[in-house]
Design a protein around this motif. Structure first.
Motif, short mmCIF file in Angstrom:
data_model
loop_
_atom_site.label_atom_id
_atom_site.label_comp_id
_atom_site.label_asym_id
_atom_site.label_seq_id
_atom_site.Cartn_x
_atom_site.Cartn_y
_atom_site.Cartn_z
N LEU A 1 29.99 35.39 35.55
CA LEU A 1 30.37 34.70 34.20
C LEU A 1 32.00 34.98 34.04
CD1 LEU A 1 27.67 35.54 31.88
CD2 LEU A 1 27.88 33.61 33.00
N ALA A 2 32.62 35.95 34.56
CA ALA A 2 33.88 36.15 34.31
C ALA A 2 34.85 35.15 35.20
CB ALA A 2 34.23 37.68 34.51
N VAL A 3 34.30 35.06 36.33
CA VAL A 3 34.99 33.82 37.21
C VAL A 3 34.84 32.55 36.99
CG1 VAL A 3 34.87 33.06 39.42
CG2 VAL A 3 34.86 35.63 39.17
N ARG A 4 33.81 32.29 36.29
CA ARG A 4 33.33 31.02 35.75
C ARG A 4 34.37 30.75 34.41
NH1 ARG A 4 27.12 29.14 34.92
NH2 ARG A 4 27.49 29.37 37.08
N LEU A 5 34.40 31.76 33.75
CA LEU A 5 35.32 31.60 32.35
C LEU A 5 36.75 31.25 32.89
CD1 LEU A 5 35.96 32.05 29.43
CD2 LEU A 5 36.46 34.38 29.99
N LEU A 6 37.25 31.71 34.00
CA LEU A 6 38.49 31.41 34.72
C LEU A 6 38.42 29.97 35.39
CD1 LEU A 6 39.83 35.11 35.89
CD2 LEU A 6 40.24 33.92 33.65
N ARG A 7 37.48 29.48 35.78
CA ARG A 7 37.52 28.27 36.34
C ARG A 7 37.96 28.38 37.72
NH1 ARG A 7 38.84 24.03 31.37
NH2 ARG A 7 37.25 24.43 30.32
N ARG A 8 37.65 29.29 38.40
CA ARG A 8 38.04 29.62 39.77
C ARG A 8 37.11 29.69 40.73
NH1 ARG A 8 42.90 32.27 41.28
NH2 ARG A 8 41.76 32.07 43.47
N SER B 1 45.39 36.39 40.68
CA SER B 1 46.61 36.83 40.17
C SER B 1 46.33 38.30 39.33
CB SER B 1 47.42 35.86 39.10
OG SER B 1 46.78 35.62 37.93
N ILE B 2 47.30 38.99 38.92
CA ILE B 2 47.04 40.34 38.35
C ILE B 2 46.59 39.86 36.89
CG2 ILE B 2 48.18 42.17 37.20
CD1 ILE B 2 50.19 42.17 39.42
N VAL B 3 47.12 38.89 36.15
CA VAL B 3 46.62 38.33 35.01
C VAL B 3 45.11 37.96 34.97
CG1 VAL B 3 46.89 36.70 33.08
CG2 VAL B 3 48.74 37.82 34.37
N GLN B 4 44.94 37.24 36.12
CA GLN B 4 43.36 36.88 36.29
C GLN B 4 42.30 38.00 36.40
OE1 GLN B 4 43.88 34.11 39.33
NE2 GLN B 4 43.91 32.19 37.82
N ILE B 5 43.01 38.95 37.22
CA ILE B 5 41.93 40.23 37.28
C ILE B 5 41.88 41.02 35.93
CG2 ILE B 5 42.02 42.29 38.62
CD1 ILE B 5 43.25 40.82 40.87
N ALA B 6 43.23 40.92 35.46
CA ALA B 6 42.68 41.74 34.08
C ALA B 6 41.97 41.14 33.07
CB ALA B 6 44.27 41.90 33.51
N GLN B 7 41.88 39.76 33.16
CA GLN B 7 40.94 39.04 32.38
C GLN B 7 39.50 39.26 32.78
OE1 GLN B 7 42.61 35.22 32.59
NE2 GLN B 7 43.80 35.46 30.67
N ILE C 1 38.35 42.12 34.28
CA ILE C 1 37.81 43.48 33.96
C ILE C 1 37.78 43.28 32.50
CG2 ILE C 1 39.09 45.63 33.63
CD1 ILE C 1 40.67 45.02 36.28
N ALA C 2 38.52 42.75 31.58
CA ALA C 2 38.71 42.74 30.08
C ALA C 2 37.13 41.99 29.84
CB ALA C 2 39.41 42.06 29.68
N PHE C 3 36.87 40.82 30.40
CA PHE C 3 35.53 40.28 30.14
C PHE C 3 34.56 41.28 30.59
CE2 PHE C 3 31.83 37.77 31.30
CZ PHE C 3 31.85 36.84 30.37
N CYS C 4 34.26 41.83 31.64
CA CYS C 4 33.25 42.71 32.17
C CYS C 4 32.86 43.90 31.32
CB CYS C 4 33.43 43.34 33.29
SG CYS C 4 33.28 41.84 34.93
N ASN C 5 34.02 44.53 30.53
CA ASN C 5 34.15 45.71 29.88
C ASN C 5 33.81 45.04 28.31
OD1 ASN C 5 35.33 48.30 30.73
ND2 ASN C 5 36.60 46.65 31.74
N LEU C 6 34.12 44.00 27.92
CA LEU C 6 33.57 43.30 26.92
C LEU C 6 32.07 43.06 26.90
CD1 LEU C 6 34.09 41.82 24.02
CD2 LEU C 6 34.46 39.86 25.19
N SER C 7 31.83 42.59 27.80
CA SER C 7 30.22 42.53 28.09
C SER C 7 29.39 43.62 27.87
CB SER C 7 29.95 41.79 29.55
OG SER C 7 30.73 40.54 29.68
N PHE C 8 29.55 44.69 28.34
CA PHE C 8 29.24 45.85 28.32
C PHE C 8 28.87 46.39 26.75
CE2 PHE C 8 29.13 50.33 27.15
CZ PHE C 8 28.17 50.87 27.98
N TRP C 9 29.98 46.11 25.88
CA TRP C 9 29.74 46.29 24.69
C TRP C 9 28.88 45.16 23.83
CZ3 TRP C 9 30.38 50.86 22.65
CH2 TRP C 9 31.35 51.77 23.43
#
Length: 342
Positions: free
Chosen positions: A97-104, A146-152, A154-162
Motif C-alpha cells: 500500500l505504501a508503494v501504491r501511495l507513491l505511485r511507483r 529516493s531518500i524522501v520516498q523511502i522515508a515516506q 517508512i512513515a506509512f508503515c509505522n502509521l499503519s501499525f498505529w
C-alpha cells in the motif's frame, strides 16, 4: 539531472579541483562502507535476538517448560504456523500500500520481500523503527527510490501499525473491555473509554482522507502524501487483519478447553501489547507475558500458559526470523554475484 550526469567529468570541472579530488578519493571508501554496514547491522540484529531469547527462557524452570510443550496438540501447532503465514501475508500489505501511495510501479514479490524480511527481523529483536528502517532503506534504495520516498514508505508503515492498533483496540475495548490489572501503571481503571478515544481517532483519520484532497498528513517531521479514502480503508483492513491473525496464533496454542472467547482474548492480547509498548521495554519482553498471565491464570495453569507463550514466540517471532535471515543472505549473495558479473 541523472546520477550519471552528476558525476560526469564535465560536471566535476565546475567544482574546485580540491573538492573534486576529495570526491574521487572518498568514493571507493564510501562504496566499501556501504557494503560493510549491512553485515554489521545483521550481526547487531542477530545479537539482540539471541539476547532476547536468553532473557525469555532463563526465568522459567526448564523442566516446567518442557513438560508444558508436550501438552500442546500437534494440530494446534499446525494451526498456529498457518495463522503466522497468513499474518505475514497481511504484513506485506503495509509496503504494498505504501508503494501504491507513491505511485511507483513495483512488483508484489519485491514489496513482499522488503516488508516480510523487515517485519520478521524487527519483530524478533525489538527496536522496530531502527531495524525495520535500515532494512527497508537497503531494499528500496537498490530499487531506485529516493531518500524522501523511502522515508515516506517508512512513515506509512509505522502509521499503519498505529492505525491497526487503534482499530482493533477501539472495537474490542468497547465491546468487551478487559479490566486493567493493578500492577500496570495506567492512569485509568477501565479501558472502555479508551476504546472510544481510539475509534474517534480512527474515524477522524478516515474523515480527513475523505474530505481533505490537498494537504499532506504531517506527523512530527514526517510528511505523507494525501491518502485517498479507498487506500485508507484498505490500510485499516490490512492492519486489522494483521492484529487479529497474530492474536489468533497465541489463542490457537492455549491449553484446552479455553474458557475465554476469541473476541475477549483479542482485547486481552491488545492490552498486553499496549502495556509492552508503554513500558519502553524492547518487544515488551516480560510485560506482555505478565499481563496474559494475570488474565488467564487461573483457570489455566501458569506452567502450561508459559509454555504456550514460549511456543507462540518461537513460531511467530523466531521461526520467521530464521527464515528472514536465510532469505536476506540469499538476496545479498545474489546481488553481489550480479554486481561481479555486471
Amino acid at each position: 539531472m541523472s546520477r550519471a550526469g552528476r558525476f560526469a567529468p564535465s560536471a566535476i570541472c565546475h567544482l574546485p579541483c580540491r573538492q573534486a579530488l576529495i570526491t574521487e578519493m572518498t568514493f571507493p571508501y564510501r562504496k566499501r562502507i556501504s557494503q560493510i554496514i549491512p553485515v554489521l547491522v545483521g550481526l547487531i540484529l542477530l545479537n539482540l535476538s539471541v539476547r532476547t531469547i536468553s532473557q525469555e527462557v532463563r526465568n522459567y524452570p526448564p523442566g516446567e517448560i518442557l513438560k508444558s510443550f508436550t501438552t500442546i496438540p500437534a494440530l494446534s501447532i499446525v494451526l498456529a504456523v498457518g495463522l503466522t503465514l497468513l499474518n505475514y501475508v497481511a504484513l506485506t500489505g503495509y509496503d504494498t500500500l505504501a508503494v501504491r501511495l507513491l505511485r511507483r510501479p513495483l512488483a508484489y514479490r519485491q514489496t513482499a520481500l522488503a516488508g516480510g524480511i523487515s517485519y520478521a527481523i524487527s519483530n524478533s529483536v525489538g527496536f522496530t523503527f531502527f531495524s525495520g528502517s535500515v532494512l527497508r532503506y537497503r531494499f528500496y534504495a537498490r530499487w531506485g527510490f529516493s531518500i524522501v520516498q523511502i522515508a515516506q514508505i517508512i512513515a506509512f508503515c509505522n502509521l499503519s501499525f498505529w492505525i491497526g492498533l487503534f482499530a482493533v483496540a477501539g472495537v474490542f475495548f468497547l465491546v468487551n473491555p478487559p479490566a486493567v490489572p493493578n500492577f500496570l501503571d495506567f492512569p485509568f481503571d477501565s479501558i472502555h473509554f479508551l476504546g472510544g478515544v481510539f475509534l474517534s481517532c480512527l474515524l477522524g483519520y478516515l474523515g480527513w482522507s475523505a474530505i481533505n484532497r490537498k494537504k499532506r498528513l504531517k506527523i512530527g517531521r514526517w510528511r505523507l502524501p494525501y491518502i485517498p479514502l479507498t487506500l485508507a480503508l484498505a490500510q485499516v483492513g490490512v492492519t486489522m487483519a494483521d492484529w487479529v491473525l497474530v492474536a489468533g496464533v497465541l489463542y490457537a496454542l492455549l491449553p484446552q478447553p479455553i474458557s475465554v472467547s476469541f473476541p475477549a482474548f483479542c482485547g486481552i492480547y491488545v492490552l498486553a501489547r499496549l502495556a509492552g509498548i508503554m513500558s519502553n521495554v524492547p518487544g515488551g519482553l516480560g510485560v506482555f507475558e505478565v499481563v496474559i498471565l494475570s488474565f488467564l491464570s487461573p483457570p489455566i495453569a501458569s506452567g502450561n500458559l508459559l509454555g504456550s507463550i514460549l511456543v507462540y514466540r518461537s513460531i511467530y517471532y523466531f521461526l520467521p526470523f530464521a527464515i528472514a535471515v536465510l532469505l536476506l543472505s540469499f538476496y545479498e549473495s545474489r546481488q553481489r554475484s550480479d554486481m561481479k558479473s555486471g
